[in-house]
Scaffold this active site. Sequence first.
Site, PDB file in Angstrom:
ATOM      1  N   SER A 124      20.984   3.387  -1.977  1.00 36.78           N
ATOM      2  CA  SER A 124      20.526   3.068  -0.627  1.00 36.78           C
ATOM      3  C   SER A 124      21.260   1.849  -0.091  1.00 36.78           C
ATOM      4  CB  SER A 124      19.026   2.752  -0.712  1.00 36.78           C
ATOM      5  OG  SER A 124      18.599   2.144   0.472  1.00 36.78           O
ATOM      6  N   TYR A 149      11.102  -1.436  -4.680  1.00 42.96           N
ATOM      7  CA  TYR A 149      11.828  -0.166  -4.517  1.00 42.96           C
ATOM      8  C   TYR A 149      13.333  -0.430  -4.460  1.00 42.96           C
ATOM      9  CZ  TYR A 149      14.216   3.560  -2.041  1.00 42.96           C
ATOM     10  OH  TYR A 149      15.144   4.504  -1.680  1.00 42.96           O
ATOM     11  N   LYS A 153      16.813   0.583  -7.058  1.00 42.01           N
ATOM     12  CA  LYS A 153      18.119   1.165  -6.701  1.00 42.01           C
ATOM     13  C   LYS A 153      19.239   0.253  -7.223  1.00 42.01           C
ATOM     14  CE  LYS A 153      16.567   4.772  -4.821  1.00 42.01           C
ATOM     15  NZ  LYS A 153      16.671   6.008  -5.587  1.00 42.01           N
TER      16      LYS A 153
HETATM   17  P1  NAD Z   1      11.408  12.525  -1.671  1.00 43.54           P
HETATM   18  O1  NAD Z   1      10.225  11.764  -2.127  1.00 43.54           O
HETATM   19  O2  NAD Z   1      11.218  13.549  -0.606  1.00 43.54           O
HETATM   20  O3  NAD Z   1      12.127  13.222  -2.924  1.00 43.54           O
HETATM   21  C1  NAD Z   1      12.086  12.681  -4.208  1.00 43.54           C
HETATM   22  C2  NAD Z   1      11.707  13.799  -5.154  1.00 43.54           C
HETATM   23  O4  NAD Z   1      11.670  13.280  -6.490  1.00 43.54           O
HETATM   24  C3  NAD Z   1      10.321  14.394  -4.855  1.00 43.54           C
HETATM   25  O5  NAD Z   1      10.435  15.802  -4.812  1.00 43.54           O
HETATM   26  C4  NAD Z   1       9.465  13.927  -6.026  1.00 43.54           C
HETATM   27  O6  NAD Z   1       8.452  14.859  -6.331  1.00 43.54           O
HETATM   28  C5  NAD Z   1      10.501  13.800  -7.137  1.00 43.54           C
HETATM   29  N1  NAD Z   1      10.183  12.871  -8.212  1.00 43.54           N
HETATM   30  C6  NAD Z   1       9.840  11.567  -8.129  1.00 43.54           C
HETATM   31  N2  NAD Z   1       9.669  11.047  -9.360  1.00 43.54           N
HETATM   32  C7  NAD Z   1       9.921  12.043 -10.259  1.00 43.54           C
HETATM   33  C8  NAD Z   1       9.934  12.140 -11.660  1.00 43.54           C
HETATM   34  N3  NAD Z   1       9.622  11.090 -12.439  1.00 43.54           N
HETATM   35  N4  NAD Z   1      10.252  13.326 -12.230  1.00 43.54           N
HETATM   36  C9  NAD Z   1      10.561  14.397 -11.469  1.00 43.54           C
HETATM   37  N5  NAD Z   1      10.578  14.384 -10.128  1.00 43.54           N
HETATM   38  C10 NAD Z   1      10.263  13.212  -9.522  1.00 43.54           C
HETATM   39  O7  NAD Z   1      12.521  11.474  -1.210  1.00 43.54           O
HETATM   40  P2  NAD Z   1      13.904  11.699  -0.463  1.00 43.54           P
HETATM   41  O8  NAD Z   1      13.791  11.079   0.868  1.00 43.54           O
HETATM   42  O9  NAD Z   1      14.346  13.105  -0.591  1.00 43.54           O
HETATM   43  O10 NAD Z   1      14.835  10.760  -1.333  1.00 43.54           O
HETATM   44  C11 NAD Z   1      15.589  11.239  -2.422  1.00 43.54           C
HETATM   45  C12 NAD Z   1      16.231  10.063  -3.115  1.00 43.54           C
HETATM   46  O11 NAD Z   1      17.027   9.342  -2.173  1.00 43.54           O
HETATM   47  C13 NAD Z   1      15.215   9.068  -3.675  1.00 43.54           C
HETATM   48  O12 NAD Z   1      15.712   8.559  -4.895  1.00 43.54           O
HETATM   49  C14 NAD Z   1      15.194   7.988  -2.615  1.00 43.54           C
HETATM   50  O13 NAD Z   1      14.813   6.757  -3.140  1.00 43.54           O
HETATM   51  C15 NAD Z   1      16.642   7.992  -2.153  1.00 43.54           C
HETATM   52  N6  NAD Z   1      16.812   7.459  -0.800  1.00 43.54           N
HETATM   53  C16 NAD Z   1      16.077   7.973   0.225  1.00 43.54           C
HETATM   54  C17 NAD Z   1      16.227   7.447   1.503  1.00 43.54           C
HETATM   55  C18 NAD Z   1      15.386   7.961   2.653  1.00 43.54           C
HETATM   56  O14 NAD Z   1      15.299   7.272   3.665  1.00 43.54           O
HETATM   57  N7  NAD Z   1      14.797   9.154   2.564  1.00 43.54           N
HETATM   58  C19 NAD Z   1      17.153   6.409   1.732  1.00 43.54           C
HETATM   59  C20 NAD Z   1      17.898   5.922   0.656  1.00 43.54           C
HETATM   60  C21 NAD Z   1      17.723   6.458  -0.611  1.00 43.54           C
END
Ligand code: NAD
Length: 339
Positions: A124, A149, A153
């Site tokens: 991120s 959080y 990362k």
């Molecule tokens: P999201 O919560 O929709 O998806 C994350 C997925 O990981 C979910 O399906 C959840 O059920 C699964 N999960 C979490 N912990 C788990 C575990 N221990 N075992 C198995 N599954 C697990 O989030 P997203 O927005 O799709 O983000 C995906 C990734 O990108 C994340 O790592 C998030 O931190 C990162 N990210 C997201 C954003 C944003 O704004 N959406 C920005 C920067 C980084």
Amino acid sequence: MRFLLTGGAGYIGSHTCVSLLDAGHEVVVLDNFVNSCPEAIARVEKIAGKSITLYEGDCCDAAFVSSVFDKEHIDGVVHFAGLKAVGESVRIPLNYYQNNLGATMTLCRVMAEHHVKRIVFSSSATVYGDSKEVPFNESLPMGECTNPYGWTKWMSERIMRDIAFADPEWTVVLLRYFNPVGAHESGLIGEDPSGIPNNLMPFICQTAAGVRDKLSIFGNDYPTPDGTCVRDYIHVMDLADGHVKALEYAMDHQGTEIFNLGTGEGYSVYQMVAAFERANHLTLPHVDAPRRPGDIAVSYADPAKAKAVLHWQAKRTLDDMCRDAWNWQSRNPHGYRQA
Ligand code: NAD
Ligand code: UDP
């Protein structure tokens, strides 16, 4: 190629499934559905007209993750699995460190045991901290994160860089996302926040849908042209396409590479409200509110490296983002759940 997506049922993961299937790859998803549901995968299969192999379980559970690698031939991994709610991470930091770092370390260990050493990681822009130098460029030093959080990362990046340094057979691609918004143009998949959303676009959509009375704009006294914070919003399908390019790059390179995935354009909160109203021909009730703790004034990407090396750049416009976000919200007022 056959790729494993941890957290592949989530917001970004489900859209990436579509892009990978469309590009002719095969997809295996591992998810514990802590923040998603199997219906997202069913809808991806409907969009792509192809099937996905799905394993339900925890990425921190080494025996479970190992059993997936025993059964499947995997060429590379995209590691999305993680908890992502900034405010919650301040309240229950240990859950975030345990889940996000535990998942990363367990996954990397199991991958090494199975001689699969190519990983693309969801990082991120938060790892830049409150850098005064904008746009953010990958060569900037990592900054101070403002919440647990963000630190997960930051630390996950560090862990994976060290793994690749110790064993040159590894390929680690760290993708620093800016602000993903929007949804697949079909309106079948999109962002489905459980409980109170964390991010601007779901708040905008819920306000437009009448779930909320008005949007609160957090701070109008920042040192920006209109006083509200500036972010680099990127269409989630552009982001998804970036993962296809990153995986294909990982297949014939070694070592660690970092790429920003953003558009390079910054928009203020007021501009986002105006764009949403314009694209969807509606009025969004909003009110100025105090600053939200931990917010930085300006964040946008220098996306030149991804363009030069991955041959990727964001194509979709701000209007596309606003239209597709609203299309998903209005077709699925209760997200993936039935009314
Ligand atoms: P999201 O919560 O929709 O998806 C994350 C997925 O990981 C979910 O399906 C959840 O059920 C699964 N999960 C979490 N912990 C788990 C575990 N221990 N075992 C198995 N599954 C697990 O989030 P997203 O927005 O799709 O983000 C995906 C990734 O990108 C994340 O790592 C998030 O931190 C990162 N990210 C997201 C954003 C944003 O704004 N959406 C920005 C920067 C980084
Ligand atoms: N924001 C806002 N009202 C909301 C949600 C967010 O004004 O209801 C602002 C927030 O203060 C920030 C911008 O919108 O300036 C983007 O917030 P988001 O949480 O989506 O992304 P981040 O700040 O994590 O980059």
